[in-house]
Design an enzyme around this catalytic site. Sequence first.
Site, PDB file in Angstrom:
ATOM      1  N   GLU A 276       0.694  -1.187  -0.437  1.00  0.00           N
ATOM      2  CA  GLU A 276       0.301   0.172   0.045  1.00  0.00           C
ATOM      3  C   GLU A 276       1.034   1.275  -0.002  1.00  0.00           C
ATOM      4  O   GLU A 276       0.943   2.358  -0.249  1.00  0.00           O
ATOM      5  CB  GLU A 276      -0.551  -0.288   1.073  1.00  0.00           C
ATOM      6  N   HIS A 305       8.226 -26.438   1.111  1.00  0.00           N
ATOM      7  CA  HIS A 305       7.792 -27.573   0.139  1.00  0.00           C
ATOM      8  C   HIS A 305       6.345 -26.974  -1.001  1.00  0.00           C
ATOM      9  O   HIS A 305       5.633 -27.697  -1.280  1.00  0.00           O
ATOM     10  CB  HIS A 305       7.552 -28.566   1.603  1.00  0.00           C
ATOM     11  N   LYS A 418     -13.168   2.330  -2.853  1.00  0.00           N
ATOM     12  CA  LYS A 418     -14.023   2.711  -1.579  1.00  0.00           C
ATOM     13  C   LYS A 418     -15.862   3.436  -2.252  1.00  0.00           C
ATOM     14  O   LYS A 418     -16.284   3.350  -2.187  1.00  0.00           O
ATOM     15  CB  LYS A 418     -13.565   3.286  -0.860  1.00  0.00           C
TER      16      LYS A 418
END
EC number: 5.3.1.9
Length: 429
Positions: A276, A305, A418
């Site tokens: 961000e 792994h 938003k």
Amino acid sequence: MSKKGICSMNIELTSPIARDEDLFSEDFLREKLSEFKKIIADPAIGFFDLPQTQKYAKACEEVYEKYKGAKNFIHVGIGGSSLGPEMLITALGKSDTRFEFINNIDPERIADQLKGLDPNDSIFYFVSKSGGTAEMTAAMALIINWLEDKGLNQEEWSKKFIFATDPKKSILLDLATELKITTLEIPSDIGGRFSVLTPVGLFPALFADIDIYQLLDGASKSRENCLSEDVLNNELLNTCSFLYDLKNFDITQTVFMPYSSKLRDFCFWFTQLWAESLGKRLDNDGEEVFTGLTPIPGYGATDQHSQMQLFMEGPLDKCLLLLEVEKFSCDFSLNSNLDYPSFNKLSSHTLADLMKAELYGTIKALKENGRPHIHFKIIENNAEAMGELIIFFESLTALMGHYLNVNPFDQPGVELGKVYAYEKLAKGF
């Protein structure tokens, strides 16, 4: 290159790629230290000075004394309002308090989190600097409904709420005044992703039996290290130059990989901080640059792994940040009565030995495969070390923003989403 700081954290920088020596010259590093001092002197940026005050810790203790009997701590927030506290509790929590972090708006997950909770043994900590975050507001609405369904009226449930918000202007502040709800302060000069050492993280830490003063002490020591005038051995400056140099070779992905399950959530805190802050379309001159360093979370030895195959032999576009805990708080012998080669190899060792061997095996393999990496070490996973790590990586992020010529303290790309979300709610589905 190996750098040893004044704190418990040590850093080794390793890259097979020919580097730009100018980025590591004394004159250049001294200039960058001067620029860093300007960044942290900005009155609008307060994260670096948090270790120098006990004001917020003492405020948290005062509120804690009123609520410390609670068996359940429900933390409501999103992004920086939750990731820091979650990281602290996972890494250092020692108490029997049940923590639930309502950090998303998934109804199925929230139903699971509320299941079995006794509201009489619970407190609810709502964290939002603006107080108007849609996700936090939605969670508060449903929690109020849930409490009222349990038979608690407004006077009763409001006594179980604590707010953390901006002390000057906030919807939560207005609501707290109306309902007489206790509030804690998120300083106006500190953004959410830099707020873990404010009441955002300090208050829940008390319920987890974390020594918040030790946390601040570690942060203070790291602060001194970041400001070291010995620029050739300043870990902050050298790490920043190292990563910036790699970016010039199109190595733009940053894999953060602690060799500790307890530090796994640290990866997600770092991921928000790094992504961000540094991922920006425009630079400080208003030019389109579409820049940033992409964080990738992982942890050892598990991801040896899974993701390690890509890191080791995939595109040469990643730098691994490997974090070692030199001493675990407990250990297990691997001695066994089973007479098989795989068991015999381990019988004279402990689990901690195996973890260390896995880490050093990875480092050796990375070197042989020509993969750049940084090896961080802390002596042990405790509050002081966590404070060191927090201030170091917050400072690294702030300074890297300067290297990239972007503002690491805003998030315009998030804000646009938003706006469109509320637009969609207004139009309906």
